[in-house]
Write an enzyme that holds these catalytic residues in place. Sequence first.
Site, short mmCIF file in Angstrom:
data_model
loop_
_atom_site.label_atom_id
_atom_site.label_comp_id
_atom_site.label_asym_id
_atom_site.label_seq_id
_atom_site.Cartn_x
_atom_site.Cartn_y
_atom_site.Cartn_z
N CYS A 43 0.83 -1.20 0.00
CA CYS A 43 0.00 0.00 0.00
C CYS A 43 0.87 1.25 0.00
O CYS A 43 0.58 2.21 -0.72
CB CYS A 43 -0.93 -0.01 1.21
SG CYS A 43 -2.02 1.44 1.30
N CYS A 47 -7.47 -2.12 7.26
CA CYS A 47 -8.80 -1.53 7.43
C CYS A 47 -9.91 -2.43 6.91
O CYS A 47 -10.96 -2.52 7.52
CB CYS A 47 -8.86 -0.17 6.75
SG CYS A 47 -9.16 -0.21 4.98
#
Length: 500
Positions: A141, A270
């Site tokens: 990410c 998340c």
Amino acid sequence: MSGGVDSSMCAHILHSQGYEVTGLYMHNWNHDEETQDELETPTNASTTLQLNTPYLTESTPDTTTLLTPTDHGYKPMPRTAPIRPKACTSDRDWADVQSVCSQIGIPARRLDFSRQYWNQVFQVMLQEYERGRTPNPDVSCNREIKFGELVEWCRRNGGLGKDRGGAGGWDYLATGHYARVERDPETGIARLLRAKDSNKDQTYYLSTLSEKVLRHVLFPLAQYDKPTVKRMALAFASSSSSSSSTNSEQDEELTSLQYAALKKESMGICFVGQRKRFGDFLKEYLDPLPGPVKINGLGGEVIGMHKGLFQYTVGQASGVTHRHNKWVVLRTDLPSNTLVVVDGTQNDRLFSPGLIAEDWHWIAGAPPKKLVQRLSTATTTPTATNGQDEQDDEYPFTAQIRHRQVPQPCTIEPISEAEAEQSATGTAAVTMAMTAAAAVEDISSARLFRVRFKDHQRAIAPGQILVLYDRDECLGGAVIRSSLLRPEYAHEHDIPSLQP
């Protein structure tokens, strides 16, 4: 900005230093698209921007398919999951970011990179699990989204650094990561260094960034530890509240930074949400294929059935009940769909003298001079030294195979594909001098490296990220391909299968 105390204080510190700051919130996970059977293709493939609004969004390319390396034999395919409770807190976090930015006195914008995240991080992660590996999506990410797509967005929308045009654009991209960047005053070349707070140091997760990106990055929290950052946030919130008007709504707004300081720290990924087990989440995307659980090796006793290899990783408890032993995962064998376990968390078979790593990324764009010089003189006899100097000469670098691991002294050398297979199977022992003499001229293009540790390391899992350091400087990272077999087990033929 995420709505947490680190990124909030990052913005406040820079604003108080006189920078013109814009808070950018990245929306990286789309729950609505996650639960669809198909992802709609945008009618306009070009990038469109909604400008002059506080809520800025960006259209992204089609994600119904993912282009993957053809040599791995993967076929592009959509990923879907059943309808389930919303995992991310995106709307709430965005509201927190807006509230904090309002308190600091800076504009806030929201960017949508959910499609890029799906394509470049999430699907790649699923494919790694299908290969029997243990990926790290946080590293991906940072490389692909936070310091990839976001940097490109900055460059397209006014420029970044020297490329900024006129009054638009930005000089730097700043984040709340705990890390340091040092720039050469003459050349501007940037180096990535550990943060002051060794417990929170996040250079492990930033190890695959490039020097060209780091030139335009600021880490304002580098000199602070986490408790200090929280105290600073509380102090600023208190001073703001005491100097504000008596209007109750304004007072409530000015407590937003204090709320960020007291907010429970976000841990993990998340999109997993509040699930107790990551394996439960993966089962929503990958079909579990049960198979045998064997002791010590493929020829060992069968003691149970596993629930799908992607739910297990090296070193973790297997959950298998057999006698009164604590069975721990040694490895997964994809071709035979077998889970191999050993007795005890400290079993000798869990410890390895080193590993083979592939797809190396050097932050500077090339291997460090220290490594090149060492390899070029590897065949010469070193001058006898004593104490720490001798140890530093034998193990000139340190490495980590997981975040917050104590840095481990190691040595590193480039090797060929054939040597990598021999090292992983224990069929041959190649000395560093023999390898280095042949490989030093081609080290810049070397794809495979062998890393040997001063002390044996526990639970080295294929797919993990190895990060190499020279004291406090992060040199780069690579993907672990396999661990090295210990000499005492070299006679065993059911060695770990090298995944394609």
